[in-house]
Design an enzyme around this catalytic site. Structure first.
Site, PDB file in Angstrom:
ATOM      1  N   CYS A 120       0.811  -1.224   0.000  1.00 39.25           N
ATOM      2  CA  CYS A 120       0.000   0.000   0.000  1.00 39.25           C
ATOM      3  C   CYS A 120       0.842   1.271   0.000  1.00 39.25           C
ATOM      4  O   CYS A 120       1.908   1.318   0.592  1.00 39.25           O
ATOM      5  CB  CYS A 120      -0.888   0.037   1.240  1.00 39.25           C
ATOM      6  SG  CYS A 120      -2.047  -1.313   1.285  1.00 39.25           S
ATOM      7  N   CYS A 167      -3.046  -0.498 -18.150  1.00 42.04           N
ATOM      8  CA  CYS A 167      -2.827  -0.658 -16.711  1.00 42.04           C
ATOM      9  C   CYS A 167      -1.663   0.232 -16.271  1.00 42.04           C
ATOM     10  O   CYS A 167      -1.479   0.474 -15.081  1.00 42.04           O
ATOM     11  CB  CYS A 167      -2.621  -2.111 -16.323  1.00 42.04           C
ATOM     12  SG  CYS A 167      -1.408  -2.969 -17.292  1.00 42.04           S
TER      13      CYS A 167
END
Ligand code: SAH
Length: 381
Positions: free
Chosen positions: A11, A336
């Site tokens: 993260c 992406c």
């Protein structure tokens, strides 16, 4: 929120509200899009921001130097240390229970993790995949072929776990290679089947261990809805390049008389064909092949749309040249890594396409990644 934040490499945006994250991501995307940023329209937020990952590839290692056996994500800048994701917000409770079980099982044996430098030890990776909408779970344990521990009790324990979903298949990969990669070699099916099913966009998909499938199923539905919208009123045919298990082809099939999908991995193409049958879709054809080689040979008759969804590096110069030479009415570029698309766009525009619009979908909340979708039209068609 997470004891590993800043160290596990997963993260980036855990310490700010989601609205703030979206704002930052839009700004970053605009910067990646450079001169095309003014065409960026809607930025679709993620339908869920936690426990969205349907695939995890974890490595065995130790918790710290000479520490306990661990199973998780590699810590940043570390060869052996991994962070066991007990409170990772990206993964679901079922995955956490499985990870804890696998770890406890092997801690009670003499097995050690495969040391990337010394090449000692046996335990290498655990890959987890699941159907968000079906609850089906498929997992694979990768070890060297010298693993001594019998796996029967391991399987029995897994199946007996009190989880919400259902483990439908357990695979074992024997990997004696030195590279730190999960390999599609020497695979044994230990339990159940070698694939799971996922339901998205009212369609059913069979996914095998090594087939590409979007890692966020709910986010994929948003992405595919944008692609569907960008196909407009459709055309005679569509080419779905880099089609994976044929998801986009099938989602847009009703807008075209015929859809042709091309993909490098044979296993994914076999799944794409099976999936089309499962969904009673009869106007899709799928071919195994390299887009760099095949693309002009499969150009359809009449008006057509091209959809490209290449890997992170974007279109290979060879593919870019060939695709630019085709006269599709519409080209939908699914990126992406939007920076790669920004690099490829000038070549497509020089060949006669006009960039109409770009939208984005936040497929990977808490990480810096976003998916961008651009629609280009040919002025001369
Ligand atoms: N559109 C699909 C998958 C896109 S991911 C989906 O939404 O699910 C990119 C895919 O491109 C992967 O399946 C990868 O195997 C395939 N691929 C990579 N290089 C390729 C090439 N040169 N030719 C054909 N397919 C390729």
């Amino acid at each position: 929120m997470c004891i590993h934040f800043g160290r596990c490499g997963g993260c980036t945006y855990l310490d700010i509200p989601y609205e703030e994250e979206l704002k930052i991501k839009r700004e970053l995307l605009e910067s990646d899009l450079g001169e095309y940023a003014s065409l960026l329209g809607e930025f679709h937020p993620a339908p869920i921001t936690a426990a969205y990952r349907n695939k995890m590839e974890l490595a065995f290692g130790d918790e710290g130097k000479d520490g306990c056996l661990a199973l998780g994500m590699r810590k940043k800048r570390s060869m052996y240390e991994v962070a066991t994701p007990t409170d990772c917000i990206l993964i679901c409770d079922d995955f956490k229970k499985i990870i804890n079980y696998v770890l406890a099982f092997f801690r009670a044996t003499q097995e050690t993790f495969f040391h990337r430098k010394l090449h000692t030890g046996t335990l290498r990776h655990l890959t987890l995949r699941r159907g968000e909408f079906t609850g089906e779970i498929l997992l694979m344990l990768s070890t060297t072929s010298t693993l001594k521990t019998p796996l029967k009790p391991f399987i029995e324990g897994l199946i007996a776990l009190p989880i919400e979903g259902k483990i439908v298949g357990i695979l074992h990969a024997a990997n004696d290679g030195v590279a730190d990669a999960v390999k599609n070699e020497n695979i044994t099916l230990l339990h159940g089947r070698d694939h799971y099913y996922e339901n998205i966009c009212n369609l059913k998909f069979k996914v095998s261990m090594f087939s590409f499938f979007q890692t966020n199923s709910r986010g994929a539905e948003v992405l595919y809805d944008v692609i569907k919208k960008f196909t407009g009123e459709g055309a005679d045919a569509a080419l779905d390049l880099y089609c994976g298990t044929g998801t986009i082809s099938q989602v847009i099939a009703s807008h075209y008389k015929k859809v042709v999908g091309v993909e490098l991995i044979d296993e994914a193409i076999l799944a794409a064909r099976e999936n089309a049958q499962l969904n009673n879709i009869n106007n899709c054809e799928f071919f195994t092949g390299d887009v760099n080689d095949k693309v002009e040979a499969i150009t359809p008759q009449g008006s057509y749309t091209i959809i490209v969804d290449p890997p992170r590096d974007g279109l290979h110069p060879k593919a870019l040249e060939k695709i630019s030479a085709l006269s599709a009415e519409r080209l939908i570029y699914v990126a992406c890594k939007p920076k790669s698309m920004t690099r490829d766009l000038p070549i497509l525009l020089q060949s006669g396409y006009t960039l109409e619009k770009i939208e984005a979908v936040d497929m990977f909340p808490r990480t810096p990644h976003v998916e961008a979708i651009a629609v280009l039209r040919r002025a001369d068609t």
